[in-house]
Design an enzyme around this catalytic site. Structure first.
Site, mmCIF file in Angstrom:
data_model
loop_
_atom_site.group_PDB
_atom_site.id
_atom_site.type_symbol
_atom_site.label_atom_id
_atom_site.label_comp_id
_atom_site.label_asym_id
_atom_site.label_seq_id
_atom_site.Cartn_x
_atom_site.Cartn_y
_atom_site.Cartn_z
ATOM 1 N NE ARG A 49 8.252 5.396 0.272
ATOM 2 C CZ ARG A 49 9.048 5.254 1.323
ATOM 3 N NH1 ARG A 49 10.275 5.620 1.264
ATOM 4 N NH2 ARG A 49 8.601 4.738 2.461
ATOM 5 C CB THR A 50 2.006 8.287 -0.779
ATOM 6 O OG1 THR A 50 2.567 7.018 -1.107
ATOM 7 C CG2 THR A 50 0.844 8.587 -1.707
ATOM 8 C CE LYS B 5 -12.652 15.180 18.343
ATOM 9 N NZ LYS B 5 -12.921 16.526 17.798
ATOM 10 N NE ARG C 79 -0.970 5.361 1.805
ATOM 11 C CZ ARG C 79 0.328 5.100 1.610
ATOM 12 N NH1 ARG C 79 1.112 4.855 2.636
ATOM 13 N NH2 ARG C 79 0.834 5.080 0.397
ATOM 14 C CG HIS D 186 -0.212 2.975 -3.729
ATOM 15 N ND1 HIS D 186 -0.373 4.316 -4.013
ATOM 16 C CD2 HIS D 186 0.795 2.909 -2.813
ATOM 17 C CE1 HIS D 186 0.498 5.018 -3.302
ATOM 18 N NE2 HIS D 186 1.207 4.187 -2.559
HETATM 19 N N1 CP Z 1 5.397 3.681 -1.715
HETATM 20 C C1 CP Z 1 4.645 4.170 -0.720
HETATM 21 O O1 CP Z 1 3.418 4.188 -0.772
HETATM 22 O O2 CP Z 1 5.369 4.644 0.359
HETATM 23 P P1 CP Z 1 4.719 5.304 1.640
HETATM 24 O O3 CP Z 1 3.927 4.238 2.355
HETATM 25 O O4 CP Z 1 5.874 5.821 2.437
HETATM 26 O O5 CP Z 1 3.801 6.408 1.177
#
Ligand code: CP
Length: 305
Positions: free
Chosen positions: A51-52, A80, A101, A129
């Protein structure tokens, strides 16, 4: 230049403006289709995502921009031994904005401190998040009409759940929001959230183990996955992974207008039979995530007006 590390980086007024912009983008997408012509978004994902990462990429493409990046640490020079600080200096030469992320708490913050472009925290370990929180706020505001006067139950992995930590921080700023934390004893909210966020701000909350007992009082139920990747041993994960399973019987205990949210991915914690319940909003929630990320990109690139 502005980064986004936590939902608290935006004031309540700024969050409102961001959500208003997202609403307008959804209503009139053509107005925004070329706002990011010539701009590039980098998605640097050291941890898996559907999603993100894809909603950020879709958001930038729908704004007329382009995207580049990597979806795993293994496919970047992190494999590396390159540091996040060095990588972001490189990305700063290739892109105009970066969504990152990382499994380590604080890694996007380190990147932001060395970056020449806006950095967005797309999830750092068990910490925060913020763009999921923007998605959650947008969903609640759109479907309930307000972010005040509600009892929200957060259920599942409240210890490692970064979406939960960010959402608690953000909702504490609205009027008359009460929290019910539903978790096994091992996965309770961290002390720093209980003491520094809830108690310090005089927020009403309770912590319980049984979901059934509190279902009737909830306006929103925010389910979360027990996250295998955050456990130190498999035995604990296996013991706790199916602690909560939301099913039709449990839904029958809830208010007629209670709303079920989930940041997704879902494993077993919501039975698929709940998907057809009109109170299940977790797939709708995903779409709000794309519009709010469009609004965020425009805002951080100073292209909103
Ligand atoms: N909600 C969320 O962060 O989903 P993903 O881990 O798929 O990005």
């Amino acid at each position: 230049m502005r980064h986004l590390m936590s939902p608290m980086d935006f004031s309540v007024e700024e969050l409102d403006a961001l959500m208003d912009l997202a609403v307008d983008i959804e209503k009139e997408p053509a107005k925004y289709a070329h706002k990011c012509d010539g701009r590039i978004l980098a998605t640097c994902f050291y941890e898996p995502s559907t999603r993100t990462r894809l909603s950020f990429e879709s958001a930038m493409l729908r704004l007329g921009g382009k995207v580049l990046g990597f979806a795993t640490a293994d496919s970047s020079s992190a494999a590396k031994g390159e540091s996040v600080s060095d990588t972001i200096r490189i990305i700063s030469s290739y892109a105009d904005i970066c969504a990152m992320r990382h499994p380590k708490e604080g890694a996007p913050m380190v990147a932001a401190s060395k970056s020449w472009i806006p950095v967005i925290n797309a999830g750092d370990g068990g910490h925060q998040h913020p763009t999921q929180t923007l998605t959650d706020l947008m969903t609640i505001r759109s479907l309930k009409g307000s972010l005040s006067d509600m009892t929200i139950g957060l259920c599942g992995d409240l210890k490692f759940g970064r979406t939960v930590h960010s959402l608690i921080n953000a909702l504490c700023r609205y009027e008359n929001v009460k929290f019910v934390f539903i978790s096994p004893p091992e996965l309770r909210i961290p002390d720093y959230i209980r003491e520094d966020v809830l108690i310090k701000n005089n927020i009403e909350f309770k912590e319980v183990i049984k979901l059934d007992d509190v279902m009737p009082e909830l306006d929103i139920l925010y389910m979360t996955r027990v996250q295998r990747e955050r456990f130190f041993n498999e035995e604990d994960y296996v013991r706790l992974k199916d602690f909560y399973i939301l099913n039709k019987e449990k839904m029958a205990l809830a208010k007629k207008d209670m709303m079920v949210l989930h940041p997704l991915p879902r494993v077993n914690e919501i039975s698929v039979e709940v998907d057809d319940d009109e109170r299940a909003m977790y797939f709708k929630q995903v779409r709000y995530g794309m519009y709010i990320r469009m609004a965020l990109i425009l805002t951080l690139l100073d292209l909103a007006s």
